[in-house]
Design a protein around this motif. Structure first.
Motif, mmCIF file in Angstrom:
data_model
loop_
_atom_site.group_PDB
_atom_site.id
_atom_site.type_symbol
_atom_site.label_atom_id
_atom_site.label_comp_id
_atom_site.label_asym_id
_atom_site.label_seq_id
_atom_site.Cartn_x
_atom_site.Cartn_y
_atom_site.Cartn_z
ATOM 1 N N ARG A 110 -35.032 41.246 -42.030
ATOM 2 C CA ARG A 110 -34.012 41.780 -41.132
ATOM 3 C C ARG A 110 -34.010 43.305 -41.150
ATOM 4 O O ARG A 110 -33.852 43.970 -40.118
ATOM 5 N N GLU B 237 -37.548 48.890 -36.925
ATOM 6 C CA GLU B 237 -38.434 48.904 -35.748
ATOM 7 C C GLU B 237 -37.629 49.124 -34.464
ATOM 8 O O GLU B 237 -38.041 49.885 -33.578
ATOM 9 N N ASN B 238 -36.474 48.467 -34.348
ATOM 10 C CA ASN B 238 -35.624 48.643 -33.144
ATOM 11 C C ASN B 238 -35.109 50.082 -33.025
ATOM 12 O O ASN B 238 -35.006 50.652 -31.946
ATOM 13 N N LYS B 239 -34.768 50.685 -34.175
ATOM 14 C CA LYS B 239 -34.291 52.047 -34.158
ATOM 15 C C LYS B 239 -35.369 53.001 -33.691
ATOM 16 O O LYS B 239 -35.104 53.940 -32.924
ATOM 17 N N LYS B 240 -36.602 52.773 -34.153
ATOM 18 C CA LYS B 240 -37.714 53.619 -33.731
ATOM 19 C C LYS B 240 -37.948 53.491 -32.234
ATOM 20 O O LYS B 240 -38.222 54.476 -31.532
ATOM 21 N N ARG B 241 -37.868 52.246 -31.695
ATOM 22 C CA ARG B 241 -38.071 52.047 -30.270
ATOM 23 C C ARG B 241 -36.988 52.784 -29.467
ATOM 24 O O ARG B 241 -37.238 53.393 -28.419
ATOM 25 N N MET B 242 -35.725 52.722 -29.905
ATOM 26 C CA MET B 242 -34.616 53.383 -29.202
ATOM 27 C C MET B 242 -34.779 54.892 -29.206
ATOM 28 O O MET B 242 -34.527 55.568 -28.204
ATOM 29 N N ARG C 120 -36.899 44.654 -39.061
ATOM 30 C CA ARG C 120 -36.668 44.550 -37.623
ATOM 31 C C ARG C 120 -35.717 45.658 -37.144
ATOM 32 O O ARG C 120 -35.891 46.230 -36.071
ATOM 33 N N MET C 121 -34.673 45.963 -37.913
ATOM 34 C CA MET C 121 -33.722 46.990 -37.539
ATOM 35 C C MET C 121 -34.381 48.359 -37.488
ATOM 36 O O MET C 121 -34.112 49.176 -36.595
#
Length: 234
Positions: free
Chosen positions: A14, A20-25, A17-18
């Protein structure tokens, strides 16, 4: 032990994933866009402040009035107030001149007035009447303008009615004229004007009023510049 290991493995997955999502944002700049959208929505919901009224500044200027080309080169007209002489022959509803011409008034001299009074006194003596009598010298207010004839107060109180009544004036030809006697004002009002005009009375004429009846006067006229009209004596 197996459950704890599974939970730890889930938390680790988890966390990854968080991240990775932060990097994408961050790569898409979504965080700043979300903040700007939040600010704009909050400002749209807030109550707008009232706008201040705009003040107008008015400037007064003197401008040249446009004139027609036909009169552009002519001098500018100058206006002034003038007195307008209204027509003197205008007739009112009452049948007499509303605008009277007082410039044609003729005033009797003191000598002529006195002479007419002396003739009236002599005629009064010659009448030798038992009826109450008084002499009245005509003024401009009696024969022009207001046409009001005030009578001697003592004569009115002693011999005339105590209330307003119609009074008859009988001239030396026996012609009768109706007038209105006002007891409180001790004078003749309505009808006197017609009598004065019909007999051409002028300033300085002397009139003898003989009370032949309770509400009737016999009137003798002594002209200011002429012989008396003693036709009844003749």
């Amino acid at each position: 032990m197996v459950a704890a290991a599974a939970a730890a493995s889930y938390e680790e997955s988890r966390r990854k994933r968080m991240e990775e999502n932060k990097k994408r944002m961050e790569a898409l700049n979504l965080h700043q866009l979300s903040q700007s959208l939040h600010k704009s929505s909050s400002s749209a919901v807030s109550k707008p402040s009232p706008s201040k009224p705009r003040t107008r500044t008015i400037h007064k200027e003197l401008v040249v009035v446009r004139r027609s080309s036909r009169v552009a080169n002519l001098p500018t007209p100058i206006y002034k107030e003038v007195l307008i002489d209204l027509p003197r022959n205008r007739i009112s509803r009452g049948g007499y001149n509303k605008y009277r011409d007082y410039s044609k008034r003729v005033y009797a001299s003191d000598e002529a007035r006195e002479e007419a009074l002396e003739k009236a006194e002599k005629l009064q003596s010659d009448l030798d009447s038992d009826h109450p009598i008084f002499i009245k010298s005509m003024l401009q207010s009696h024969v022009t303008g207001g046409f009001w004839l005030g009578l001697p107060v003592h004569f009115c109180k002693e011999h005339l009615p105590k209330h307003d009544e119609e009074m008859t004036l009988i001239d030396e030809d026996g012609e009768e004229s109706r007038t209105t006697y006002l007891a409180k004002k001790t004078g003749l009002s309505g009808g006197w004007r017609g009598f004065a005009i019909a007999h051409n009375l002028v300033d300085g004429d002397a009139l003898i009023f003989e009370l032949v009846k309770r509400t009737a006067f016999k009137v003798y006229i002594i002209r200011v510049n002429g012989p008396s009209e003693g036709k009844q004596l003749e």
